[in-house]
Design a protein around this motif. Structure first.
Motif, short mmCIF file in Angstrom:
data_model
loop_
_atom_site.label_atom_id
_atom_site.label_comp_id
_atom_site.label_asym_id
_atom_site.label_seq_id
_atom_site.Cartn_x
_atom_site.Cartn_y
_atom_site.Cartn_z
N UNK A 75 0.86 -1.19 0.00
CA UNK A 75 0.00 0.00 0.00
C UNK A 75 0.90 1.24 0.00
N UNK A 76 1.33 1.65 -1.19
CA UNK A 76 2.27 2.78 -1.28
C UNK A 76 1.61 4.15 -1.25
N UNK A 77 0.33 4.19 -0.93
CA UNK A 77 -0.40 5.47 -0.95
C UNK A 77 -0.30 6.15 0.42
N UNK A 78 0.84 6.76 0.68
CA UNK A 78 1.02 7.44 1.95
C UNK A 78 1.92 8.65 1.76
N UNK A 79 1.80 9.58 2.68
CA UNK A 79 2.56 10.82 2.59
C UNK A 79 2.73 11.36 4.00
N UNK A 80 3.57 12.37 4.13
CA UNK A 80 3.71 13.02 5.43
C UNK A 80 2.39 13.68 5.82
N UNK A 81 2.16 13.73 7.11
CA UNK A 81 0.92 14.31 7.61
C UNK A 81 1.11 15.60 8.36
N UNK A 82 2.31 16.19 8.26
CA UNK A 82 2.52 17.48 8.91
C UNK A 82 1.83 18.57 8.11
N UNK A 83 2.26 18.72 6.88
CA UNK A 83 1.71 19.76 6.02
C UNK A 83 0.93 19.13 4.89
N UNK A 84 -0.21 19.73 4.58
CA UNK A 84 -0.99 19.27 3.44
C UNK A 84 -1.50 20.49 2.69
N UNK A 85 -1.91 20.26 1.45
CA UNK A 85 -2.45 21.38 0.69
C UNK A 85 -3.80 21.78 1.27
N UNK A 86 -4.21 23.00 0.97
CA UNK A 86 -5.50 23.47 1.48
C UNK A 86 -6.64 22.61 0.96
N UNK A 87 -6.50 22.10 -0.28
CA UNK A 87 -7.54 21.23 -0.84
C UNK A 87 -7.63 19.93 -0.04
N UNK A 88 -6.46 19.32 0.25
CA UNK A 88 -6.46 18.05 0.99
C UNK A 88 -6.92 18.22 2.42
N UNK A 89 -6.78 19.43 2.97
CA UNK A 89 -7.12 19.64 4.38
C UNK A 89 -8.63 19.73 4.61
N UNK A 90 -9.42 19.81 3.54
CA UNK A 90 -10.87 19.89 3.71
C UNK A 90 -11.37 18.65 4.45
N UNK A 91 -12.15 18.87 5.49
CA UNK A 91 -12.64 17.78 6.31
C UNK A 91 -11.77 17.50 7.52
#
Length: 343
Positions: free
Chosen positions: A240-256
Protein backbone atom coordinates in the motif's frame (compact mmCIF):
# COMPACT_ATOMS: atom_id res chain seq x y z
CA UNK A 1 -18.33 27.54 -0.98
CA UNK A 2 -18.15 26.82 -4.73
CA UNK A 3 -17.65 23.29 -5.99
CA UNK A 4 -13.97 22.32 -6.09
CA UNK A 5 -14.13 19.98 -9.07
CA UNK A 6 -14.94 20.55 -12.74
CA UNK A 7 -18.39 22.05 -13.03
CA UNK A 8 -20.78 23.31 -10.36
CA UNK A 9 -23.79 20.98 -10.46
CA UNK A 10 -25.01 21.79 -6.94
CA UNK A 11 -24.74 25.55 -7.49
CA UNK A 12 -26.56 25.18 -10.80
CA UNK A 13 -29.39 23.29 -9.10
CA UNK A 14 -29.64 26.08 -6.54
CA UNK A 15 -29.74 28.67 -9.31
CA UNK A 16 -32.58 26.69 -10.89
CA UNK A 17 -34.65 27.01 -7.72
CA UNK A 18 -33.79 23.88 -5.71
CA UNK A 19 -34.69 24.41 -2.05
CA UNK A 20 -31.71 24.31 0.29
CA UNK A 21 -31.07 24.63 4.00
CA UNK A 22 -28.06 26.66 5.14
CA UNK A 23 -26.03 25.80 8.24
CA UNK A 24 -24.93 29.20 9.46
CA UNK A 25 -23.77 28.57 13.03
CA UNK A 26 -20.03 27.94 13.32
CA UNK A 27 -19.30 25.44 16.10
CA UNK A 28 -15.75 24.18 15.38
CA UNK A 29 -13.87 27.22 16.68
CA UNK A 30 -13.57 27.35 20.48
CA UNK A 31 -11.50 30.55 20.59
CA UNK A 32 -13.88 33.56 20.36
CA UNK A 33 -11.43 35.74 18.40
CA UNK A 34 -10.67 32.97 15.92
CA UNK A 35 -14.38 32.24 15.53
CA UNK A 36 -14.95 35.89 14.64
CA UNK A 37 -12.30 35.62 11.91
CA UNK A 38 -13.87 32.46 10.49
CA UNK A 39 -17.27 34.15 10.45
CA UNK A 40 -15.78 37.04 8.48
CA UNK A 41 -14.20 34.63 6.00
CA UNK A 42 -17.48 32.77 5.62
CA UNK A 43 -19.14 36.07 4.70
CA UNK A 44 -16.46 36.86 2.12
CA UNK A 45 -14.88 39.60 4.24
CA UNK A 46 -11.37 38.31 3.61
CA UNK A 47 -9.47 41.58 3.89
CA UNK A 48 -11.13 42.39 7.21
CA UNK A 49 -10.52 38.84 8.48
CA UNK A 50 -6.79 38.97 7.69
CA UNK A 51 -6.50 42.38 9.33
CA UNK A 52 -8.25 40.91 12.36
CA UNK A 53 -5.78 38.01 12.49
CA UNK A 54 -2.92 40.48 12.22
CA UNK A 55 -4.24 42.51 15.16
CA UNK A 56 -4.43 39.27 17.15
CA UNK A 57 -0.72 38.63 16.47
CA UNK A 58 -1.44 35.63 14.26
CA UNK A 59 0.22 36.87 11.06
CA UNK A 60 4.01 36.52 10.80
CA UNK A 61 5.99 38.12 7.97
CA UNK A 62 9.26 36.36 7.09
CA UNK A 63 10.51 37.40 3.66
CA UNK A 64 13.12 34.69 3.09
CA UNK A 65 11.60 31.46 1.78
CA UNK A 66 13.96 29.06 3.57
CA UNK A 67 13.75 31.05 6.80
CA UNK A 68 9.95 31.01 6.61
CA UNK A 69 9.81 27.24 6.09
CA UNK A 70 12.23 26.77 9.01
CA UNK A 71 10.08 28.97 11.24
CA UNK A 72 7.00 26.89 10.46
CA UNK A 73 8.88 23.68 11.25
CA UNK A 74 10.16 25.18 14.52
CA UNK A 75 6.68 26.30 15.54
CA UNK A 76 5.30 22.87 14.72
CA UNK A 77 7.99 21.17 16.81
CA UNK A 78 6.93 23.15 19.88
CA UNK A 79 3.61 21.31 20.01
CA UNK A 80 3.24 18.69 17.26
CA UNK A 81 0.24 16.96 18.81
CA UNK A 82 -2.98 17.95 17.05
CA UNK A 83 -1.28 20.58 14.91
CA UNK A 84 -1.89 20.83 11.17
CA UNK A 85 0.34 22.67 8.69
CA UNK A 86 -1.35 23.86 5.50
CA UNK A 87 0.25 25.19 2.33
CA UNK A 88 -1.56 25.96 -0.93
CA UNK A 89 0.95 24.30 -3.27
CA UNK A 90 2.60 20.89 -3.34
CA UNK A 91 6.15 22.25 -3.68
CA UNK A 92 6.19 24.10 -0.38
CA UNK A 93 4.18 21.32 1.28
CA UNK A 94 6.94 18.85 0.38
CA UNK A 95 9.64 21.27 1.58
CA UNK A 96 7.95 21.58 4.96
CA UNK A 97 7.49 17.82 5.23
CA UNK A 98 10.92 16.74 4.02
CA UNK A 99 13.17 15.06 6.58
CA UNK A 100 16.10 12.69 6.13
CA UNK A 101 15.70 9.15 7.48
CA UNK A 102 14.05 6.03 6.03
CA UNK A 103 13.48 6.43 2.29
CA UNK A 104 10.26 4.78 1.17
CA UNK A 105 8.90 4.65 -2.36
CA UNK A 106 5.37 6.03 -2.50
CA UNK A 107 2.67 6.77 -5.05
CA UNK A 108 1.67 10.41 -5.31
CA UNK A 109 -1.55 11.34 -7.17
CA UNK A 110 -1.15 13.38 -10.34
CA UNK A 111 -3.42 16.22 -9.31
CA UNK A 112 -2.97 18.00 -12.62
CA UNK A 113 -5.21 15.48 -14.41
CA UNK A 114 -8.97 15.97 -14.57
CA UNK A 115 -11.46 13.23 -15.40
CA UNK A 116 -11.55 14.44 -18.99
CA UNK A 117 -7.73 14.45 -19.18
CA UNK A 118 -7.64 10.76 -18.26
CA UNK A 119 -9.47 9.89 -21.49
CA UNK A 120 -6.63 11.29 -23.63
CA UNK A 121 -3.39 9.34 -24.10
CA UNK A 122 -1.33 12.50 -24.62
CA UNK A 123 -2.05 13.64 -21.05
CA UNK A 124 -0.25 10.60 -19.61
CA UNK A 125 3.49 10.22 -19.18
CA UNK A 126 5.67 7.15 -19.56
CA UNK A 127 6.29 5.86 -16.05
CA UNK A 128 2.90 6.91 -14.66
CA UNK A 129 1.44 4.28 -12.34
CA UNK A 130 -2.25 3.52 -12.86
CA UNK A 131 -4.69 1.92 -10.46
CA UNK A 132 -7.96 0.53 -11.80
CA UNK A 133 -11.01 0.68 -9.54
CA UNK A 134 -13.18 -0.98 -12.20
CA UNK A 135 -12.66 -4.16 -14.18
CA UNK A 136 -12.86 -4.17 -17.97
CA UNK A 137 -13.65 -7.22 -20.11
CA UNK A 138 -12.37 -5.40 -23.19
CA UNK A 139 -8.90 -4.76 -21.81
CA UNK A 140 -8.74 -7.74 -19.47
CA UNK A 141 -7.68 -5.48 -16.60
CA UNK A 142 -9.17 -6.44 -13.24
CA UNK A 143 -10.51 -4.31 -10.42
CA UNK A 144 -7.76 -3.17 -8.08
CA UNK A 145 -4.97 -3.89 -10.58
CA UNK A 146 -1.90 -1.70 -10.93
CA UNK A 147 -0.04 -0.99 -14.16
CA UNK A 148 2.70 1.28 -15.41
CA UNK A 149 2.57 3.29 -18.63
CA UNK A 150 5.20 1.97 -21.05
CA UNK A 151 4.38 3.81 -24.29
CA UNK A 152 1.93 6.35 -25.68
CA UNK A 153 0.52 6.55 -29.21
CA UNK A 154 -1.00 10.03 -29.45
CA UNK A 155 -2.45 9.81 -33.03
CA UNK A 156 -4.33 6.60 -32.18
CA UNK A 157 -5.05 7.67 -28.58
CA UNK A 158 -3.58 4.42 -27.27
CA UNK A 159 -1.79 3.63 -24.04
CA UNK A 160 0.42 0.58 -23.59
CA UNK A 161 0.68 -0.43 -19.94
CA UNK A 162 2.43 -3.24 -18.12
CA UNK A 163 0.54 -5.07 -15.39
CA UNK A 164 2.05 -6.56 -12.24
CA UNK A 165 2.63 -9.97 -13.86
CA UNK A 166 4.50 -8.45 -16.81
CA UNK A 167 1.55 -8.73 -19.18
CA UNK A 168 1.06 -5.72 -21.44
CA UNK A 169 -2.19 -4.20 -22.65
CA UNK A 170 -2.78 -1.56 -25.30
CA UNK A 171 -6.07 0.30 -25.11
CA UNK A 172 -7.89 3.55 -25.70
CA UNK A 173 -8.13 5.32 -22.30
CA UNK A 174 -11.57 6.71 -23.10
CA UNK A 175 -12.84 3.10 -22.94
CA UNK A 176 -11.37 2.32 -19.51
CA UNK A 177 -13.19 3.87 -16.57
CA UNK A 178 -12.16 4.20 -12.93
CA UNK A 179 -8.46 4.95 -13.45
CA UNK A 180 -6.35 6.82 -10.88
CA UNK A 181 -2.98 8.17 -12.02
CA UNK A 182 0.10 8.38 -9.81
CA UNK A 183 3.79 9.18 -9.94
CA UNK A 184 6.47 7.28 -8.06
CA UNK A 185 8.28 9.45 -5.53
CA UNK A 186 10.66 8.78 -2.68
CA UNK A 187 9.63 10.03 0.74
CA UNK A 188 11.77 10.15 3.89
CA UNK A 189 10.10 8.91 7.07
CA UNK A 190 11.25 8.49 10.65
CA UNK A 191 9.78 7.25 13.92
CA UNK A 192 7.51 9.90 15.39
CA UNK A 193 6.57 11.37 12.01
CA UNK A 194 2.98 12.27 11.30
CA UNK A 195 1.65 10.41 8.28
CA UNK A 196 -1.51 10.39 6.17
CA UNK A 197 -2.92 7.85 3.74
CA UNK A 198 -3.66 9.18 0.26
CA UNK A 199 -5.95 6.27 -0.64
CA UNK A 200 -8.08 3.96 1.52
CA UNK A 201 -6.49 0.72 2.73
CA UNK A 202 -8.48 -2.50 3.03
CA UNK A 203 -5.99 -4.53 5.07
CA UNK A 204 -5.71 -2.89 7.53
CA UNK A 205 -8.96 -0.95 7.21
CA UNK A 206 -7.95 2.71 7.14
CA UNK A 207 -9.82 5.55 5.47
CA UNK A 208 -8.40 7.90 2.85
CA UNK A 209 -6.66 10.98 4.33
CA UNK A 210 -6.66 9.52 7.83
CA UNK A 211 -3.77 10.78 9.92
CA UNK A 212 -1.50 8.84 12.24
CA UNK A 213 1.96 8.66 13.82
CA UNK A 214 4.80 6.26 12.99
CA UNK A 215 5.68 4.18 16.06
CA UNK A 216 8.31 1.95 14.43
CA UNK A 217 9.88 1.07 11.07
CA UNK A 218 11.38 -2.40 10.58
CA UNK A 219 14.29 -3.33 8.34
CA UNK A 220 12.02 -4.02 5.37
CA UNK A 221 10.32 -0.65 5.65
CA UNK A 222 7.09 -1.92 7.18
CA UNK A 223 5.44 0.66 9.39
CA UNK A 224 3.69 0.33 12.71
CA UNK A 225 1.28 3.24 12.94
CA UNK A 226 -0.94 4.70 15.60
CA UNK A 227 -3.81 6.12 13.60
CA UNK A 228 -5.87 8.94 15.05
CA UNK A 229 -9.14 7.08 14.41
CA UNK A 230 -8.29 3.46 13.59
CA UNK A 231 -5.83 2.84 16.43
CA UNK A 232 -2.68 0.73 16.01
CA UNK A 233 -2.13 -0.78 12.55
CA UNK A 234 0.74 -2.26 10.58
CA UNK A 235 1.27 -1.10 7.01
CA UNK A 236 3.56 -2.46 4.31
CA UNK A 237 4.33 0.38 1.84
CA UNK A 238 5.22 -2.23 -0.78
CA UNK A 239 1.59 -3.36 -0.77
CA UNK A 240 0.00 0.00 0.00
CA UNK A 241 2.27 2.78 -1.28
CA UNK A 242 -0.40 5.47 -0.95
CA UNK A 243 1.02 7.44 1.95
CA UNK A 244 2.56 10.82 2.59
CA UNK A 245 3.71 13.02 5.43
CA UNK A 246 0.92 14.31 7.61
CA UNK A 247 2.52 17.48 8.91
CA UNK A 248 1.71 19.76 6.02
CA UNK A 249 -0.99 19.27 3.44
CA UNK A 250 -2.45 21.38 0.69
CA UNK A 251 -5.50 23.47 1.48
CA UNK A 252 -7.54 21.23 -0.84
CA UNK A 253 -6.46 18.05 0.99
CA UNK A 254 -7.12 19.64 4.38
CA UNK A 255 -10.87 19.89 3.71
CA UNK A 256 -12.64 17.78 6.31
CA UNK A 257 -9.68 17.90 8.71
CA UNK A 258 -9.77 19.47 12.17
CA UNK A 259 -6.90 20.28 14.54
CA UNK A 260 -6.44 22.27 17.72
CA UNK A 261 -4.18 24.67 15.84
CA UNK A 262 -3.16 25.25 12.24
CA UNK A 263 -0.01 26.79 10.81
CA UNK A 264 -0.67 28.24 7.36
CA UNK A 265 2.00 29.02 4.78
CA UNK A 266 1.08 31.73 2.25
CA UNK A 267 3.68 32.90 -0.27
CA UNK A 268 2.16 35.89 -2.07
CA UNK A 269 4.72 35.46 -4.87
CA UNK A 270 3.52 31.92 -5.62
CA UNK A 271 3.61 31.30 -9.37
CA UNK A 272 0.23 29.54 -9.36
CA UNK A 273 -1.75 32.59 -8.25
CA UNK A 274 -5.06 30.76 -8.59
CA UNK A 275 -4.15 28.73 -5.49
CA UNK A 276 -4.31 31.90 -3.38
CA UNK A 277 -7.96 32.78 -3.02
CA UNK A 278 -10.83 33.31 -0.61
CA UNK A 279 -11.67 29.61 -0.55
CA UNK A 280 -8.11 28.69 0.44
CA UNK A 281 -8.25 31.31 3.21
CA UNK A 282 -11.54 30.01 4.60
CA UNK A 283 -10.67 26.31 4.40
CA UNK A 284 -7.23 26.78 5.95
CA UNK A 285 -8.11 29.07 8.85
CA UNK A 286 -11.32 27.22 9.71
CA UNK A 287 -9.47 23.91 10.30
CA UNK A 288 -8.27 25.15 13.71
CA UNK A 289 -10.32 24.85 16.89
CA UNK A 290 -8.21 27.09 19.12
CA UNK A 291 -5.55 28.77 17.00
CA UNK A 292 -4.49 29.66 13.46
CA UNK A 293 -1.13 31.21 12.59
CA UNK A 294 -0.23 32.51 9.11
CA UNK A 295 3.37 32.68 7.88
CA UNK A 296 3.84 34.87 4.82
CA UNK A 297 6.47 36.77 2.88
CA UNK A 298 4.32 39.92 2.66
CA UNK A 299 1.81 40.77 5.38
CA UNK A 300 0.86 44.02 3.64
CA UNK A 301 -0.54 42.37 0.49
CA UNK A 302 -1.71 39.15 2.18
CA UNK A 303 -5.36 40.17 2.52
CA UNK A 304 -5.57 41.36 -1.06
CA UNK A 305 -4.03 38.16 -2.44
CA UNK A 306 -6.41 35.97 -0.43
CA UNK A 307 -9.44 38.02 -1.47
CA UNK A 308 -9.33 36.57 -4.99
CA UNK A 309 -12.67 35.05 -6.00
CA UNK A 310 -12.61 31.56 -7.51
CA UNK A 311 -16.16 31.17 -8.75
CA UNK A 312 -16.19 29.13 -11.95
CA UNK A 313 -18.68 28.44 -14.67
CA UNK A 314 -19.24 24.81 -15.52
CA UNK A 315 -16.49 23.06 -17.43
CA UNK A 316 -16.90 22.29 -21.13
CA UNK A 317 -15.04 19.14 -21.98
CA UNK A 318 -14.02 17.89 -25.39
CA UNK A 319 -15.46 14.53 -26.31
CA UNK A 320 -12.75 11.97 -27.04
CA UNK A 321 -12.90 9.88 -30.18
CA UNK A 322 -13.30 6.16 -29.58
CA UNK A 323 -10.67 3.84 -30.97
CA UNK A 324 -10.37 0.09 -31.22
CA UNK A 325 -8.93 -1.70 -28.19
CA UNK A 326 -6.11 -4.10 -28.91
CA UNK A 327 -5.25 -6.22 -25.86
CA UNK A 328 -1.78 -7.74 -26.00
CA UNK A 329 -0.53 -10.75 -24.12
CA UNK A 330 3.19 -10.16 -24.42
CA UNK A 331 4.96 -11.43 -21.29
CA UNK A 332 8.31 -10.33 -19.96
CA UNK A 333 10.55 -11.89 -17.33
CA UNK A 334 11.78 -8.52 -16.12
CA UNK A 335 9.81 -7.39 -13.08
CA UNK A 336 10.39 -3.84 -11.89
CA UNK A 337 11.33 -2.90 -8.37
CA UNK A 338 8.51 -0.49 -7.58
CA UNK A 339 6.68 -1.31 -4.35
CA UNK A 340 6.90 -5.05 -4.81
CA UNK A 341 3.95 -4.61 -7.17
CA UNK A 342 5.90 -5.66 -10.22
CA UNK A 343 5.94 -2.12 -11.57
Amino acid sequence: MPASGAGRPFAQLQDAGMKTVKLEEIVRQKDPELKQVVEQLAQGEVLEAIQNLDRQGRVHEIQGHDERIAAIAKDYAKSPENTLVISPDNRSRIEINEREDHHIRTLVPRQDLTGADRTWAERYEVGDVLRYSRASKETGIGKGAYAQVKSIDVPKNWLTVELQDGTQRTYDPCRQQGVSVFREEMRSFSVGDRIQLTAPANKPKVANRELGTIESIDGDGRLRLKMDAAGAVELDPCKHPHLDHGYAMTSHSSQGQTADRVLIHVDTELAAKDLLNSRMAYVSVSRGRHDAQIYTNNAQTLGQELSRDVSHSHAIQQEPVAHKIEPQTTHTNEIGQGFGLGL
